[in-house]
Motif scaffolding. Sequence first.
Motif, PDB file in Angstrom:
ATOM      1  N   LYS A   1     -69.117  -2.845   6.773  1.00  0.00           N
ATOM      2  CA  LYS A   1     -68.641  -3.633   5.635  1.00  0.00           C
ATOM      3  C   LYS A   1     -69.757  -3.682   4.598  1.00  0.00           C
ATOM      4  O   LYS A   1     -70.932  -3.815   4.927  1.00  0.00           O
ATOM      5  N   ILE A   2     -69.390  -3.522   3.342  1.00  0.00           N
ATOM      6  CA  ILE A   2     -70.370  -3.515   2.261  1.00  0.00           C
ATOM      7  C   ILE A   2     -70.649  -4.949   1.829  1.00  0.00           C
ATOM      8  O   ILE A   2     -69.729  -5.706   1.495  1.00  0.00           O
TER       9      ILE A   2
ATOM     10  N   GLU B   1     -68.683   4.760   2.413  1.00  0.00           N
ATOM     11  CA  GLU B   1     -67.264   4.453   2.211  1.00  0.00           C
ATOM     12  C   GLU B   1     -66.356   4.905   3.359  1.00  0.00           C
ATOM     13  O   GLU B   1     -65.452   4.137   3.772  1.00  0.00           O
ATOM     14  N   PRO B   2     -66.521   6.120   3.923  1.00  0.00           N
ATOM     15  CA  PRO B   2     -65.652   6.495   5.045  1.00  0.00           C
ATOM     16  C   PRO B   2     -65.767   5.557   6.244  1.00  0.00           C
ATOM     17  O   PRO B   2     -64.766   5.284   6.926  1.00  0.00           O
ATOM     18  N   MET B   3     -66.957   5.043   6.492  1.00  0.00           N
ATOM     19  CA  MET B   3     -67.141   4.112   7.603  1.00  0.00           C
ATOM     20  C   MET B   3     -66.546   2.736   7.285  1.00  0.00           C
ATOM     21  O   MET B   3     -66.133   2.010   8.187  1.00  0.00           O
TER      22      MET B   3
ATOM     23  N   VAL C   1     -76.119   2.619  -4.856  1.00  0.00           N
ATOM     24  CA  VAL C   1     -76.802   2.304  -3.604  1.00  0.00           C
ATOM     25  C   VAL C   1     -76.267   0.966  -3.115  1.00  0.00           C
ATOM     26  O   VAL C   1     -76.283  -0.028  -3.852  1.00  0.00           O
ATOM     27  N   VAL C   2     -75.801   0.930  -1.876  1.00  0.00           N
ATOM     28  CA  VAL C   2     -75.200  -0.292  -1.345  1.00  0.00           C
ATOM     29  C   VAL C   2     -75.912  -0.753  -0.076  1.00  0.00           C
ATOM     30  O   VAL C   2     -76.557   0.045   0.629  1.00  0.00           O
ATOM     31  N   LEU C   3     -75.784  -2.032   0.189  1.00  0.00           N
ATOM     32  CA  LEU C   3     -76.256  -2.635   1.433  1.00  0.00           C
ATOM     33  C   LEU C   3     -75.025  -2.890   2.282  1.00  0.00           C
ATOM     34  O   LEU C   3     -74.109  -3.615   1.870  1.00  0.00           O
TER      35      LEU C   3
END
Length: 330
Positions: free
Chosen positions: A226-227, A217-219, A133-135
């Motif tokens: 940006k992550i 990731e595709p975006m 899970v990423v922000l």
Amino acid sequence: MENIMKWIPRAVLALVLSAAAPGVNSEVPGGSFPSRPITIIVPYPAGAGTDATARIIARSMSERLRQPVVVQNRAGAAGIIGVDLVVKAPPDGYTLLLTTANTLTSNVSLYKNLPYDPGAQLAPISLVGNVPVVLAAFRDVPANNAPELVALAKAHPGKLTFGSAGNGTVLHLSGELFKSATGTNIVHVPYKGIAPSVAAAAAGETQLVVADLTTVEPMVQAKRLKILGNLGAVRSPLAPRIPIMADVGIEGVEVGAWSAMLAPAGTPETVMAVLGATLADTLRSQDVRDNLLKIFVEPQGSTPDQLRVLIDADTRKWRRVIAEAGIKID
């Protein structure tokens, strides 16, 4: 034991499952089990991430058990319909559940009339996998990491927004946990699914989004998002470059979109032993591991007791977050 998501991955990523034996079949403890097809209930639609995981697992288990292992989708009501079906099934090992964290943890606090008690009516078999899970932030947001975001949010309280897959989802709760840990005021915007929430952030409709790495990731590759960080307890082998919150001095944010396999409570111990050993052997298979990693799922296993501890810990954590944020499901 509270820090279970940090403890379990170290054990299970090394696959410390010494009780499991390769090549499980009807000769192991459990007598003639299985003597007919096994059904794995997935409480989500066909084509969803959990469904894809279940089908990879089912194929391998079928080969090892020498019986068909069939995946059936019983979606609806935030996973409640499918879980309830398994809870009410005969406890004989022929109907299993492969589900995600929310149906076993946060739903207990979100739904007053939940028709089942996961702690009492389901028997843990093993963890199966975890999706990071990423922000993430819209490309024009003037923050490139979590500390910069915290500073920005504190300078503009209530002005930033974060999207999620919907009210009460684990992704929503993860965002609320981040807010609580950092003392920030960021407004939640619920969407009807992960893909719409990520698309909205990529278009600048929200400044932030909490989502799984698979969808984000595709975006990122398209330079629209940006992550800012991984909200998990350990860096992901899928994206080791992404720091976790503890790496940048933010404590208390350790979440994961994990999946697990369970059986109806009361399933005989000999049958549970066969299922547990077969699943452990499946998760050791390089072919299975490669196929799971292709869909951004980190293969993970556990003992039943480790899974029980994780469920209990996450249930307590989400109960606190839900109460503090005043989250209600109509």
